[in-house]
Design a protein around this motif. Structure first.
Motif, PDB file in Angstrom:
ATOM      1  N   ALA A  12       0.830  -1.208   0.000  1.00  0.00           N
ATOM      2  CA  ALA A  12       0.000   0.000   0.000  1.00  0.00           C
ATOM      3  C   ALA A  12       0.865   1.258   0.000  1.00  0.00           C
ATOM      4  O   ALA A  12       0.577   2.218  -0.728  1.00  0.00           O
ATOM      5  CB  ALA A  12      -0.936  -0.015   1.212  1.00  0.00           C
ATOM      6  N   ARG A  13       1.919   1.281   0.816  1.00  0.00           N
ATOM      7  CA  ARG A  13       2.781   2.475   0.885  1.00  0.00           C
ATOM      8  C   ARG A  13       3.461   2.760  -0.445  1.00  0.00           C
ATOM      9  O   ARG A  13       3.632   3.919  -0.821  1.00  0.00           O
ATOM     10  CB  ARG A  13       3.845   2.302   1.973  1.00  0.00           C
ATOM     11  CG  ARG A  13       3.322   2.358   3.385  1.00  0.00           C
ATOM     12  CD  ARG A  13       4.463   2.578   4.375  1.00  0.00           C
ATOM     13  NE  ARG A  13       5.525   1.587   4.220  1.00  0.00           N
ATOM     14  CZ  ARG A  13       5.540   0.403   4.838  1.00  0.00           C
ATOM     15  NH1 ARG A  13       4.554   0.082   5.661  1.00  0.00           N
ATOM     16  NH2 ARG A  13       6.550  -0.430   4.659  1.00  0.00           N
ATOM     17  N   LEU A  14       3.850   1.688  -1.148  1.00  0.00           N
ATOM     18  CA  LEU A  14       4.548   1.859  -2.424  1.00  0.00           C
ATOM     19  C   LEU A  14       3.586   2.005  -3.597  1.00  0.00           C
ATOM     20  O   LEU A  14       4.009   2.015  -4.758  1.00  0.00           O
ATOM     21  CB  LEU A  14       5.483   0.671  -2.670  1.00  0.00           C
ATOM     22  CG  LEU A  14       6.610   0.486  -1.640  1.00  0.00           C
ATOM     23  CD1 LEU A  14       7.435  -0.751  -1.970  1.00  0.00           C
ATOM     24  CD2 LEU A  14       7.500   1.721  -1.596  1.00  0.00           C
ATOM     25  N   ALA A  15       2.278   2.088  -3.293  1.00  0.00           N
ATOM     26  CA  ALA A  15       1.240   2.234  -4.329  1.00  0.00           C
ATOM     27  C   ALA A  15       1.274   1.075  -5.317  1.00  0.00           C
ATOM     28  O   ALA A  15       0.947   1.228  -6.489  1.00  0.00           O
ATOM     29  CB  ALA A  15       1.396   3.563  -5.063  1.00  0.00           C
ATOM     30  N   ILE A  16       1.665  -0.096  -4.824  1.00  0.00           N
ATOM     31  CA  ILE A  16       1.633  -1.302  -5.656  1.00  0.00           C
ATOM     32  C   ILE A  16       0.228  -1.893  -5.665  1.00  0.00           C
ATOM     33  O   ILE A  16      -0.311  -2.241  -6.718  1.00  0.00           O
ATOM     34  CB  ILE A  16       2.642  -2.342  -5.131  1.00  0.00           C
ATOM     35  CG1 ILE A  16       4.069  -1.807  -5.225  1.00  0.00           C
ATOM     36  CG2 ILE A  16       2.524  -3.660  -5.902  1.00  0.00           C
ATOM     37  CD1 ILE A  16       5.096  -2.677  -4.531  1.00  0.00           C
ATOM     38  N   ARG A  17      -0.348  -1.967  -4.476  1.00  0.00           N
ATOM     39  CA  ARG A  17      -1.692  -2.538  -4.361  1.00  0.00           C
ATOM     40  C   ARG A  17      -2.270  -2.120  -3.016  1.00  0.00           C
ATOM     41  O   ARG A  17      -1.560  -2.117  -2.012  1.00  0.00           O
ATOM     42  CB  ARG A  17      -1.632  -4.066  -4.471  1.00  0.00           C
ATOM     43  CG  ARG A  17      -2.946  -4.713  -4.876  1.00  0.00           C
ATOM     44  CD  ARG A  17      -2.758  -6.205  -5.089  1.00  0.00           C
ATOM     45  NE  ARG A  17      -3.949  -6.805  -5.652  1.00  0.00           N
ATOM     46  CZ  ARG A  17      -4.158  -7.000  -6.931  1.00  0.00           C
ATOM     47  NH1 ARG A  17      -3.233  -6.649  -7.801  1.00  0.00           N
ATOM     48  NH2 ARG A  17      -5.272  -7.564  -7.374  1.00  0.00           N
ATOM     49  N   ARG A  18      -3.557  -1.786  -3.009  1.00  0.00           N
ATOM     50  CA  ARG A  18      -4.180  -1.397  -1.765  1.00  0.00           C
ATOM     51  C   ARG A  18      -4.254  -2.574  -0.805  1.00  0.00           C
ATOM     52  O   ARG A  18      -4.373  -3.723  -1.222  1.00  0.00           O
ATOM     53  CB  ARG A  18      -5.582  -0.839  -2.030  1.00  0.00           C
ATOM     54  CG  ARG A  18      -5.575   0.505  -2.733  1.00  0.00           C
ATOM     55  CD  ARG A  18      -6.961   0.992  -3.041  1.00  0.00           C
ATOM     56  NE  ARG A  18      -7.628   0.163  -4.036  1.00  0.00           N
ATOM     57  CZ  ARG A  18      -8.804   0.429  -4.572  1.00  0.00           C
ATOM     58  NH1 ARG A  18      -9.457   1.520  -4.197  1.00  0.00           N
ATOM     59  NH2 ARG A  18      -9.321  -0.369  -5.463  1.00  0.00           N
ATOM     60  N   GLU A  19      -4.187  -2.278   0.482  1.00  0.00           N
ATOM     61  CA  GLU A  19      -4.140  -3.339   1.491  1.00  0.00           C
ATOM     62  C   GLU A  19      -5.369  -4.230   1.433  1.00  0.00           C
ATOM     63  O   GLU A  19      -5.277  -5.451   1.608  1.00  0.00           O
ATOM     64  CB  GLU A  19      -4.001  -2.703   2.884  1.00  0.00           C
ATOM     65  CG  GLU A  19      -3.652  -3.687   3.971  1.00  0.00           C
ATOM     66  CD  GLU A  19      -3.333  -3.008   5.291  1.00  0.00           C
ATOM     67  OE1 GLU A  19      -3.205  -3.718   6.299  1.00  0.00           O
ATOM     68  OE2 GLU A  19      -3.210  -1.767   5.291  1.00  0.00           O
ATOM     69  N   GLU A  20      -6.532  -3.638   1.172  1.00  0.00           N
ATOM     70  CA  GLU A  20      -7.752  -4.441   1.115  1.00  0.00           C
ATOM     71  C   GLU A  20      -7.845  -5.291  -0.152  1.00  0.00           C
ATOM     72  O   GLU A  20      -8.696  -6.178  -0.251  1.00  0.00           O
ATOM     73  CB  GLU A  20      -8.993  -3.542   1.222  1.00  0.00           C
ATOM     74  CG  GLU A  20      -9.118  -2.506   0.121  1.00  0.00           C
ATOM     75  CD  GLU A  20      -8.453  -1.184   0.469  1.00  0.00           C
ATOM     76  OE1 GLU A  20      -8.854  -0.158  -0.114  1.00  0.00           O
ATOM     77  OE2 GLU A  20      -7.535  -1.183   1.319  1.00  0.00           O
ATOM     78  N   ASP A  21      -6.960  -5.028  -1.126  1.00  0.00           N
ATOM     79  CA  ASP A  21      -6.947  -5.813  -2.363  1.00  0.00           C
ATOM     80  C   ASP A  21      -5.939  -6.951  -2.310  1.00  0.00           C
ATOM     81  O   ASP A  21      -5.698  -7.613  -3.320  1.00  0.00           O
ATOM     82  CB  ASP A  21      -6.622  -4.909  -3.562  1.00  0.00           C
ATOM     83  CG  ASP A  21      -7.742  -3.924  -3.850  1.00  0.00           C
ATOM     84  OD1 ASP A  21      -8.885  -4.219  -3.468  1.00  0.00           O
ATOM     85  OD2 ASP A  21      -7.476  -2.863  -4.434  1.00  0.00           O
ATOM     86  N   VAL A  22      -5.332  -7.161  -1.152  1.00  0.00           N
ATOM     87  CA  VAL A  22      -4.396  -8.272  -0.957  1.00  0.00           C
ATOM     88  C   VAL A  22      -5.027  -9.234   0.040  1.00  0.00           C
ATOM     89  O   VAL A  22      -5.449  -8.837   1.119  1.00  0.00           O
ATOM     90  CB  VAL A  22      -3.043  -7.778  -0.417  1.00  0.00           C
ATOM     91  CG1 VAL A  22      -2.092  -8.946  -0.199  1.00  0.00           C
ATOM     92  CG2 VAL A  22      -2.428  -6.765  -1.367  1.00  0.00           C
TER      93      VAL A  22
END
Length: 526
Positions: free
Chosen positions: A305-315
């Motif tokens: 999430a911090r690196l804008a790779i993927r939102r936490e709720e999408d993992v």
């Protein structure tokens, strides 16, 4: 006429506000969303099937704008994408058109220029959408494989083992599967599958600008169990040659050739495997139910999430080595990781996996619980494909059908439930009747010893018999007391009490008697 639906991908808030204000002045154009990162643009596009136009600013990141345009065009060929450039030069226009854009506009367009460009793009988009709707088979709107990326919370949690068995399960279900080893420095899929192959993903990265089906096929290894393998470099230092941009191009080509692509992302996140996480339809963190691993899973999801790779709720998080005896069970693990926990787990069966790991033969795993768990996980991740009725029935109708099926099943087992209840209650009645019969016989024996039990018709004999009965029935509760259901006799020195037991089960006689005998001890004895 339906309004034109557009999405803005602009990191600069002032520019986004300026363009949004201009669009408000234009009739029949609606800005449905404004996103500030490339991965958020891609995620939002996936949720808006009626979207007409996407405007992407040249400075949008972290993925370069032209790469994002290529990705959007591959995913949605009928979607019109326009590049917003600082300077709309001929070179910029040429690069944008090569990436698949439908046009370029400057940062400060006039109102008429903005309206004309968007209307032309939307007309093209709607024409293409009608074309795709007419020629594509129902239930198959996309042409790309389902991409699932597995990342380990830490080493030893079973990420590679799970990736291999998921790939085999999907292949056994008739799907074409590519298993990609993105643990670039420590990838060990060849060891688990006992294969030797001289090509790897590093070879494709070197030729990323000229990738085609033939080049990709040359780098793949076809395993006898079904999956095709794209392996990590044999030398760990070669991992530096695999860039994020190359991974995007490689996965895009691979996804066009298969039904399912499974990526083993390893435990160490670099630019290359981070790209596999960003592109995935499902990004899964594999972890074991212990505190260190669960904390690592939480840190990994937050880093995405911090690196804008993927939102936490999408993992999502998937538990391996799950056992009922574990101190940490799924409900507690869900609270510890924060991210959604998948509804399936993989059991702790190390001994069952040991032979397969040592021999490089996944088929050596015979444990039924493990195989069933992998099958459930594959279905949960969408790797087995949807059943035909699931593809064609709307979700609301599907829920109604599920409810109807439950009602039918309940109606089918209701008679069995009633029968079991009757049997249990019948046993209770028999126990009560036996208890009352025993108490009544004991009391009758004591009364006969004191009063006697003459069967004659004299008034005294009848009075003694009635007193014996009165004392006996005092020990009985309920409807067993009447003469129709409770009888007392004296036979060969024994007080004999018989009480009828009610019968609840249909088809049997209405009652049967439970008889108890108690010896009569004369008061003069002893």
């Amino acid at each position: 006429m339906m309004s034109i639906q557009i999405l803005l991908g602009i990191e600069d808030r002032d520019l986004a506000a300026s363009l949004t204000g201009q669009f408000r002045e234009l009739p029949d154009i609606k800005v449905v969303a404004v996103e500030t990162s490339s991965n958020h643009v891609a995620g939002t596009v996936a949720t808006l099937p009626q979207l007409d136009v996407v405007l992407v600013h040249q400075a949008l990141g972290p993925l370069p704008a032209l790469d994002l345009i290529r990705e959007l065009v591959v995913r949605r060929p009928q979607l019109a994408v326009i590049l917003i450039a600082d300077e709309a030069t001929a070179e910029t226009l040429s690069a944008a058109m090569a990436a698949g854009a439908r046009g370029v506009i400057s940062n400060e367009p006039t109102l008429s220029e903005l309206q004309n460009r968007v209307q032309q793009a939307s007309e093209w988009s709607r024409t293409m959408r009608r074309h795709f709707t007419s020629v594509e088979a129902p239930g198959h709107p996309g042409r790309l494989a389902r991409l699932v990326t597995l990342c380990g919370a830490k080493g030893g949690v079973g990420t590679t083992t799970l990736a291999i068995h998921l790939a085999i399960a999907a292949s056994s279900a008739g799907r074409t599967v590519c298993l990609v080893d993105m643990d670039l420095q420590n990838g060990d899929i060849p060891g688990y599958l006992d294969v030797q192959h001289r090509h790897s993903i590093a070879d494709l990265a070197a030729a990323a600008g000229d990738l085609d089906g033939a080049v990709v096929a040359e780098a793949l290894f076809v395993h006898p169990s079904g999956p095709h393998l794209l392996l990590a470099p044999g030398q760990g230092e070669d991992a530096e040659e695999v860039s994020a941009r190359a991974v995007r191009q490689i996965l895009t080509v691979v996804r066009s050739r298969y039904d399912v692509v499974i990526v083993d992302g390893g435990t160490h996140i670099a630019d290359a495997n981070a790209m596999a996480v960003e592109l995935a339809d499902e990004a899964v963190i594999v972890t074991t139910p212990d505190v260190p691993a669960l904390r690592s899973a939480r840190r990994l999801a937050r880093m995405f999430a911090r690196l804008a790779i993927r939102r936490e709720e999408d993992v999502s998080v998937l538990l391996t080595r799950q056992d009922r005896r574990n101190e940490i069970q799924p409900d507690l693990a869900r609270k510890m990781v924060g991210s959604p926990l998948r509804g399936v787990t993989v059991p702790a069966v190390f001994r069952a996996l040991e032979e397969a790991a040592n021999t490089g033969s996944p088929g050596a795993v015979k444990n039924a619980d493990f195989r069933k768990a992998v099958g459930r996980a594959a279905a949960d991740l969408g790797l087995l494909g949807a059943a035909p009725e699931q593809e064609t029935v709307p979700p609301s109708r599907r829920k109604q059908g599920d409810a109807g099926a439950v009602a039918v099943e309940f109606a089918g087992i209701l008679p069995l439930i009633v029968l079991v209840f009757l049997l249990v209650w019948q046993v209770v009645l028999i126990g009560l009747t036996s208890t009352y019969s025993s108490h009544a016989a004991n009391e009758a024996a004591r009364a006969v010893a004191v009063l006697g039990y003459d069967k004659g018709n004299t008034e005294q004999a009848r009075a003694n018999r009635e007193e014996v009965r009165r004392r006996a029935v005092e020990r009985v509760k309920g409807d067993w007391k009447d003469r129709e259901h409770l009888t007392i006799n004296v036979v060969d020195g024994y007080a004999v009490v018989t009480i009828d037991t009610p019968i609840l089960i249909p088809g049997l006689r209405s009652s049967w008697g439970i008889e108890t005998r108690t010896k009569i001890v004369d008061e003069g004895e002893g």
